[in-house]
Design an enzyme around this catalytic site. Structure first.
Site, PDB file in Angstrom:
ATOM      1  N   LYS A 183      28.229 -46.280   4.516  1.00  0.00           N
ATOM      2  CA  LYS A 183      27.319 -46.991   5.075  1.00  0.00           C
ATOM      3  C   LYS A 183      27.813 -47.598   6.645  1.00  0.00           C
ATOM      4  CE  LYS A 183      24.638 -46.335   1.908  1.00  0.00           C
ATOM      5  NZ  LYS A 183      23.634 -46.121   1.888  1.00  0.00           N
ATOM      6  N   TYR A 212      17.943 -45.122 -11.737  1.00  0.00           N
ATOM      7  CA  TYR A 212      19.185 -45.428 -10.546  1.00  0.00           C
ATOM      8  C   TYR A 212      20.204 -46.500 -11.117  1.00  0.00           C
ATOM      9  CZ  TYR A 212      20.786 -47.563  -6.566  1.00  0.00           C
ATOM     10  OH  TYR A 212      21.834 -48.118  -5.782  1.00  0.00           O
ATOM     11  N   TYR A 246      25.836 -42.943  -6.748  1.00  0.00           N
ATOM     12  CA  TYR A 246      25.496 -41.694  -5.889  1.00  0.00           C
ATOM     13  C   TYR A 246      26.547 -40.277  -6.413  1.00  0.00           C
ATOM     14  CZ  TYR A 246      22.425 -45.025  -3.559  1.00  0.00           C
ATOM     15  OH  TYR A 246      21.962 -46.402  -3.747  1.00  0.00           O
TER      16      TYR A 246
END
Length: 336
Positions: free
Chosen positions: A49, A263, A289
């Site tokens: 990010k 998720y 992730y």
């Protein structure tokens, strides 16, 4: 591609390393495995990010904002890095965390990224799963503007066309590293969720004519909606860069066979991948992730998808601090 015309904060510690994984390669007996260490970007323990926030927060500054607003899941890596860059820039930060798992474990709710969100000084609020998050951010922005704040909303994952520029830049960086090393990359593999990383990589690789295919390992949505989401954002990113139509639909590929129950919910493959990388390469993955992304890569190697002699690069998107929010999941799996 006209990247230079977009304002950018130079925060990433780069170029991030591109390293061979000799022991993992030997253990799996397949292609040569490499890792692009975007867990080493520098901001707030690193992660993908940071590259997106370089463009997004530069835009926020240009628009005179003094307050950043964003959202994510409880253990959001994006939220943690946004809180950190806000602190670095002297801006106020408001984070809305969505409960996407229903977990009530103390480590999940208070440790890892959540602890760091607070340590960086962010204002953190929590909402139930399936909350309309864009509307929640808009409502919060309106409340803060009424109090005189100049707000800037950053989408979840930093994943809009402007944020995706961070991974157009990363694609060019990786291609340059590979060229200088004489490394012929047969495929680039990474975890894909909010779509910005994969969209930027595909636009960068296609725009530079690198002939390096990109494979996203999905962590949230089924294949068709994930690919559609990535392709739409790739189109928007290419248009922003002045190269509309440069990405063909078939260049956007996702493997969504390793999501498991949903998720942020651990899978046996994720736990094996995290443990293997720690014990074979001394590298920490995250449970949401990169752990599931690596599980997908390991499965593809084991099932013969890749040939011996090929060079496969895994992009490590960071987030290892999230492991502290998942200590409960690894109980009973830590024997040598």
């Amino acid at each position: 591609m006209k990247l230079a015309k977009f304002p950018r904060l130079r925060i990433t510690h780069g170029p991030t390393p591109l390293e061979p994984m000799h022991r993992l390669t030997a253990a799996l007996g397949g292609p040569n495995l490499w890792i692009k260490r975007d867990d080493c970007t520098g901001l707030a323990t690193g992660g993908n990010k940071t590259r997106k926030l370089e463009y997004l927060v530069a835009d926020a500054v240009q628009h005179g904002a003094d307050t950043l607003i964003t959202q994510g899941a409880t253990q959001s890596n994006h939220a943690r890095q946004t809180a950190a860059i806000a602190a670095k820039m002297g801006m106020e930060c408001h984070i809305i965390l969505e409960d996407r798992t229903g977990y009530r474990y103390a480590d999940y709710q208070h440790s890892g990224n959540v602890f760091l969100d607070h340590l960086y000084g962010a204002h953190v609020s929590e909402v139930p799963g399936n909350t309309p998050m864009d509307k929640a951010m808009e409502d919060l922005a309106a409340q803060l503007r009424a109090k005189g704040r100049k707000t800037y909303i950053i989408p979840g994952g930093g994943s809009n066309a402007l944020g995706a520029l961070g991974y157009v830049t990363a694609a060019l960086e990786l291609a340059d590293q590979a060229m200088n090393m004489g490394l012929n990359i047969d495929e680039l593999v990474h975890a894909t969720g909010s779509a910005g990383t994969q969209a930027g990589l595909v636009v960068g690789m296609e725009g530079a004519r690198t002939q390096i295919p990109v494979l996203g390992i999905g962590v949230r949505a089924p294949r068709q909606p994930q690919e559609d989401k990535v392709f739409m954002l790739a189109q928007q990113t290419a248009e922003l860069l002045g190269v509309p139509g440069s990405v063909a639909r078939e260049k956007v590929v996702a493997n969504c066979d390793h999501i498991g129950a949903g998720y942020g919910i651990p899978t046996p493959g994720m736990m094996e991948a995290v443990t293997m990388l720690a014990r074979l390469e001394g590298i920490l993955l995250d449970p949401v992730y990169s752990g599931k992304g690596m599980a997908g890569l390991i499965d593809l190697v084991r099932t013969g998808h890749y040939r011996k002699g090929q060079n496969i690069v895994f992009l490590h998107t960071g987030g290892a601090v999230g492991l502290y929010g998942y200590m409960h999941a690894f109980e009973g799996h830590m024997a040598p």
